[in-house]
Motif scaffolding. Sequence first.
Motif, PDB file in Angstrom:
ATOM      1  N   GLY A  73       0.786  -1.218   0.000  1.00  0.00           N
ATOM      2  CA  GLY A  73       0.000   0.000   0.000  1.00  0.00           C
ATOM      3  C   GLY A  73       0.820   1.271   0.000  1.00  0.00           C
ATOM      4  N   ASN A  74       2.149   1.157  -0.068  1.00  0.00           N
ATOM      5  CA  ASN A  74       2.998   2.339  -0.112  1.00  0.00           C
ATOM      6  C   ASN A  74       2.870   3.029  -1.465  1.00  0.00           C
ATOM      7  N   SER A  75       2.621   4.337  -1.458  1.00  0.00           N
ATOM      8  CA  SER A  75       2.507   5.094  -2.695  1.00  0.00           C
ATOM      9  C   SER A  75       3.861   5.210  -3.370  1.00  0.00           C
ATOM     10  N   CYS A  76       3.868   5.032  -4.692  1.00  0.00           N
ATOM     11  CA  CYS A  76       5.112   5.143  -5.464  1.00  0.00           C
ATOM     12  C   CYS A  76       5.178   6.521  -6.117  1.00  0.00           C
ATOM     13  N   GLY A  77       5.158   7.563  -5.302  1.00  0.00           N
ATOM     14  CA  GLY A  77       5.230   8.909  -5.816  1.00  0.00           C
ATOM     15  C   GLY A  77       3.858   9.533  -6.002  1.00  0.00           C
ATOM     16  N   LEU A 130      12.896   3.096   4.137  1.00  0.00           N
ATOM     17  CA  LEU A 130      13.218   2.928   5.553  1.00  0.00           C
ATOM     18  C   LEU A 130      12.998   4.217   6.333  1.00  0.00           C
ATOM     19  N   ALA A 131      13.059   5.348   5.620  1.00  0.00           N
ATOM     20  CA  ALA A 131      12.858   6.627   6.302  1.00  0.00           C
ATOM     21  C   ALA A 131      11.417   6.821   6.749  1.00  0.00           C
ATOM     22  N   SER A 132      10.488   6.096   6.103  1.00  0.00           N
ATOM     23  CA  SER A 132       9.065   6.296   6.426  1.00  0.00           C
ATOM     24  C   SER A 132       8.377   4.998   6.844  1.00  0.00           C
ATOM     25  N   THR A 133       9.138   3.952   7.083  1.00  0.00           N
ATOM     26  CA  THR A 133       8.560   2.650   7.404  1.00  0.00           C
ATOM     27  C   THR A 133       8.954   2.219   8.809  1.00  0.00           C
ATOM     28  N   SER A 171       9.839  -5.743   5.620  1.00  0.00           N
ATOM     29  CA  SER A 171       8.927  -4.795   6.260  1.00  0.00           C
ATOM     30  C   SER A 171       7.537  -5.376   6.484  1.00  0.00           C
ATOM     31  N   SER A 172       7.332  -6.648   6.138  1.00  0.00           N
ATOM     32  CA  SER A 172       6.073  -7.324   6.470  1.00  0.00           C
ATOM     33  C   SER A 172       6.309  -8.820   6.425  1.00  0.00           C
ATOM     34  N   PRO A 173       5.495  -9.597   7.131  1.00  0.00           N
ATOM     35  CA  PRO A 173       5.619 -11.054   7.077  1.00  0.00           C
ATOM     36  C   PRO A 173       5.185 -11.593   5.720  1.00  0.00           C
ATOM     37  N   VAL A 186       9.493  -5.653   1.167  1.00  0.00           N
ATOM     38  CA  VAL A 186      10.827  -5.160   1.505  1.00  0.00           C
ATOM     39  C   VAL A 186      10.826  -3.642   1.431  1.00  0.00           C
ATOM     40  N   SER A 187      11.458  -3.003   2.383  1.00  0.00           N
ATOM     41  CA  SER A 187      11.679  -1.563   2.330  1.00  0.00           C
ATOM     42  C   SER A 187      13.176  -1.302   2.283  1.00  0.00           C
ATOM     43  N   CYS A 188      13.553  -0.290   1.494  1.00  0.00           N
ATOM     44  CA  CYS A 188      14.963   0.019   1.281  1.00  0.00           C
ATOM     45  C   CYS A 188      15.236   1.485   1.645  1.00  0.00           C
ATOM     46  N   PRO A 189      16.502   1.837   1.849  1.00  0.00           N
ATOM     47  CA  PRO A 189      16.804   3.228   2.192  1.00  0.00           C
ATOM     48  C   PRO A 189      16.279   4.222   1.157  1.00  0.00           C
ATOM     49  N   HIS A 190      16.367   3.853  -0.127  1.00  0.00           N
ATOM     50  CA  HIS A 190      15.918   4.742  -1.190  1.00  0.00           C
ATOM     51  C   HIS A 190      14.985   3.969  -2.111  1.00  0.00           C
ATOM     52  N   GLY A 191      13.679   4.309  -2.069  1.00  0.00           N
ATOM     53  CA  GLY A 191      12.718   3.674  -2.971  1.00  0.00           C
ATOM     54  C   GLY A 191      12.285   4.672  -4.021  1.00  0.00           C
ATOM     55  N   PRO A 192      11.504   4.242  -5.030  1.00  0.00           N
ATOM     56  CA  PRO A 192      11.069   2.863  -5.158  1.00  0.00           C
ATOM     57  C   PRO A 192      12.123   1.967  -5.811  1.00  0.00           C
ATOM     58  N   CYS A 193      12.149   0.734  -5.373  1.00  0.00           N
ATOM     59  CA  CYS A 193      13.004  -0.283  -5.976  1.00  0.00           C
ATOM     60  C   CYS A 193      12.109  -1.244  -6.752  1.00  0.00           C
ATOM     61  N   ASN A 194      12.636  -1.886  -7.772  1.00  0.00           N
ATOM     62  CA  ASN A 194      11.822  -2.827  -8.531  1.00  0.00           C
ATOM     63  C   ASN A 194      12.586  -4.117  -8.791  1.00  0.00           C
ATOM     64  N   TYR A 195      11.822  -5.193  -8.916  1.00  0.00           N
ATOM     65  CA  TYR A 195      12.414  -6.498  -9.179  1.00  0.00           C
ATOM     66  C   TYR A 195      12.849  -6.613 -10.630  1.00  0.00           C
TER      67      TYR A 195
END
Length: 315
Positions: A73-77, A130-133, A171-173, A186-195
Amino acid sequence: MRALAAAVIVFGLAVSSAGAGVQSSKPGKYVLPSVAFNASIGVVSAVGGSYVVQGKKQPVKFAYQYSLADQAGNSCGATSLGSGRSFALKLNPYRLQARFGLKRAGSTRLAWGKWRVFTPGGIGMQCGSLASTTLPPTDQLCAWSDQNQGFTLMTSGTACGVPPPGACAWSSPATFVNGVYTVGTVSCPHGPCNYRYINQQNPITWWSTPIEEAEALECPDGSFAPVGAFVIRLGHYDSNHQLVIDCQHQTDGVAVLRFTIPSDIGGVLQVDSLLWPFPSHTGPSLVQHETQTSQFNLGGSQSGCPLNLPSINRS
């Protein structure tokens, strides 16, 4: 004095509030566009949409709005706005909300169609930072300990539910819904990250169902992290309510993001997932990794063993 009926302007059309009165110089009708999404190529397109005057379509210009979110549910911008009948997505979305609008020639106001939400089912990207999670406590990420479980997954510097400082973190089970296991977010220091997904000509299947796999999670700052289910185990409880492991499988690569267990298989499913952060593609890996463990009771009555799942090692 002759009374004048006030007119209300809606999308460039003059509509009399008294039911009659001033008419638009170009009276017409909008047919608003709907939205189509081709997830395989990442293109969103307007379907239909026109402005018709006396049965004839008039020139129109199209615009679009869309927003993206990850599976947590994290907004990507912020919501994006652009012009045209279609647009391509730079990231493979988990959740896409989009709509198209149009305006007739000479008008400055857009008539917008309805928002449509797409959830193509892929994991795609991780927009949590990680700054907002707020990371969940260890006991939520680790349903069981993989120490003294009969195999040597635990290596030096690996911890369950404890990420390296400043690195990507669980950041979640993990979840298990309708027979589908999905690794945690997963949460990272700088998002958004993509697979970065593996281009499969012949997808790997487990229990006759394709698995979802990726090579790594890549971030804008150059860091990346192989992530996925690493050990899969099936077991049952004995008469003393002790868990007995019937079979297990260790993957040859860390890549499995999602897989399906047939509904007729019973027992207990245990999964150990691994997150292995690298500061860059050229730098050394961090000494410490992070594992996540999960356990789910299955609803069937058949055994899923032997667990001779195909290898996913593509080296």
